[in-house]
Scaffold this motif. Structure first.
Motif, PDB file in Angstrom:
ATOM      1  N   ASP A  17       0.871  -1.172   0.000  1.00  0.00           N
ATOM      2  CA  ASP A  17       0.000   0.000   0.000  1.00  0.00           C
ATOM      3  C   ASP A  17       0.916   1.232   0.000  1.00  0.00           C
ATOM      4  OD1 ASP A  17      -2.002   1.789   0.241  1.00  0.00           O
ATOM      5  OD2 ASP A  17      -2.502   1.312   2.324  1.00  0.00           O
ATOM      6  N   ALA A  18       1.329   1.613  -1.214  1.00  0.00           N
ATOM      7  CA  ALA A  18       2.286   2.724  -1.358  1.00  0.00           C
ATOM      8  C   ALA A  18       1.956   3.485  -2.631  1.00  0.00           C
ATOM      9  CB  ALA A  18       3.705   2.181  -1.449  1.00  0.00           C
ATOM     10  N   HIS A  19       2.287   4.755  -2.662  1.00  0.00           N
ATOM     11  CA  HIS A  19       2.061   5.521  -3.897  1.00  0.00           C
ATOM     12  C   HIS A  19       3.357   6.084  -4.471  1.00  0.00           C
ATOM     13  CE1 HIS A  19       2.377   8.994  -1.278  1.00  0.00           C
ATOM     14  NE2 HIS A  19       1.399   8.512  -0.540  1.00  0.00           N
ATOM     15  N   THR A  20       4.452   5.958  -3.726  1.00  0.00           N
ATOM     16  CA  THR A  20       5.718   6.520  -4.199  1.00  0.00           C
ATOM     17  C   THR A  20       6.841   5.501  -4.019  1.00  0.00           C
ATOM     18  OG1 THR A  20       5.000   8.733  -3.566  1.00  0.00           O
ATOM     19  CG2 THR A  20       7.362   8.432  -3.898  1.00  0.00           C
ATOM     20  N   TYR A  21       7.586   5.249  -5.099  1.00  0.00           N
ATOM     21  CA  TYR A  21       8.710   4.316  -5.062  1.00  0.00           C
ATOM     22  C   TYR A  21       9.978   5.093  -5.404  1.00  0.00           C
ATOM     23  CZ  TYR A  21       5.368   0.479  -4.892  1.00  0.00           C
ATOM     24  OH  TYR A  21       4.366  -0.377  -4.514  1.00  0.00           O
ATOM     25  N   ILE A  22      10.936   5.008  -4.514  1.00  0.00           N
ATOM     26  CA  ILE A  22      12.216   5.703  -4.735  1.00  0.00           C
ATOM     27  C   ILE A  22      13.257   4.631  -5.054  1.00  0.00           C
ATOM     28  CG2 ILE A  22      13.973   7.194  -3.709  1.00  0.00           C
ATOM     29  CD1 ILE A  22      11.767   8.078  -1.687  1.00  0.00           C
TER      30      ILE A  22
END
Ligand SMILES: [Zn+2]
Length: 297
Positions: free
Chosen positions: A200-205
């Motif tokens: 459950d994430a919206h940003t991947y670095i």
């Protein structure tokens, strides 16, 4: 430096391209840095301006640990699987396939060219963090997810309240997935990719090059990224059908460009990587003459 809430993203030189990487600083009273492969001056600025009490290394690779020495007073933690590997040159040599491909003589050669500071870094790894538990650093929650494949112990820091994942070497570069050490595993790599996408994430670095992806972008790029594995499978299969020996196969350039294979470490990883694809085809290398033979189960 970019900021996402309490996370400061510290770039490495040349868009964090290998041999550097992106670091993440958790700006909280606990003063935590994730990986130390970023630009040394930027890391020193963070150290001097904010302070660093703990470094969390996602894995032992030099491009993620190389500036640990800039923080002599910080604790340096790594995942439990790689603690022993990370603390000795022999451990690193084994995991990088140097023993496997060249034996003791190859390791001795490799040792001669290692940067002194990096060797010192190894001994400074002081402890471990646990996988799959919630840490709270000054109120910033983070889980160190076990995402093996790139290495057997790679941890991917996940910040549930922020919806952010540090996907380190799931870097979406055109090179494709790297699992070329003896501790890398293609099936695990694919499984861990699915796990990252299920969060459950919206940003991947990512750790290298293009740095920040939305979930949709990361999902799309992952398809292309993992497709490189299939292309390698096809190439290896085609060349084996043509009757190439293992040594001939390692001259083609399945992973690394042909003209870089004179660099010993690239040649090492090329060989070690090809063995994994041969294994997927049910083939192994004859110790007697380097011919490719059907693997015994
Ligand atoms: Zn790595």
């Amino acid at each position: 430096m970019k900021r996402i809430g309490p996370l400061i993203i510290v770039e490495g030189p040349n868009n964090s391209k290998v041999p550097f990487s992106r670091s993440i600083y958790i700006d909280s009273p606990d003063k935590v840095l994730i990986d130390s492969g970023a630009e040394p001056k930027a890391l020193q600025d963070i150290r001097d301006q904010f302070g660093v009490h703990v470094i969390l290394n996602t894995h032992y690779h030099p491009d993620h640990t190389q500036h640990n020495h800039l923080f002599p007073n910080a604790e340096k933690w790594i995942n439990q699987i790689e603690f022993d590997t990370a603390r000795t040159i022999e451990g690193i040599a084994r995991a990088n396939g140097i023993y496997q491909e060249w034996g003791d003589a190859g390791v001795e050669m490799w040792k001669k060219n290692l940067p002194e500071e990096w060797v010192q870094n190894l001994k400074q790894i002081s402890g471990t963090y646990e996988y799959e538990v919630e840490y709270s650093f000054g109120g910033v929650k983070v889980w160190m997810l076990h995402t093996p494949g790139h290495t057997s112990g790679l941890a991917s820091p996940y910040f549930p309240d922020l919806g952010v994942v540090y996907a380190s070497d799931y870097d979406m570069t055109s090179f494709g997935p790297w699992y070329n050490g003896t501790d890398g595993d293609i099936d695990d790599f694919i499984k861990s990719a699915d796990r990252l996408l299920s969060l459950d994430a919206h940003t991947y670095i990512t750790g290298h090059q293009k740095g920040i992806f939305s979930k949709d972008e990361f999902k799309q790029e992952m398809v292309k990224f993992l497709n490189v594995i299939d292309k390698r499978d096809e190439m290896v299969e085609n060349y084996t059908r043509k009757g190439l020996s293992f040594d001939e196969l390692t001259e083609v350039g399945i992973f690394y460009p042909k003209n870089t294979l004179s660099v010993p470490i690239f040649k090492t990883w090329e060989r070690s990587g090809i063995r994994k694809h041969l294994h997927r085809l049910g083939l192994t290398v004859s110790e007697r003459d380097g011919a490719l033979v059907t693997a015994k189960c």
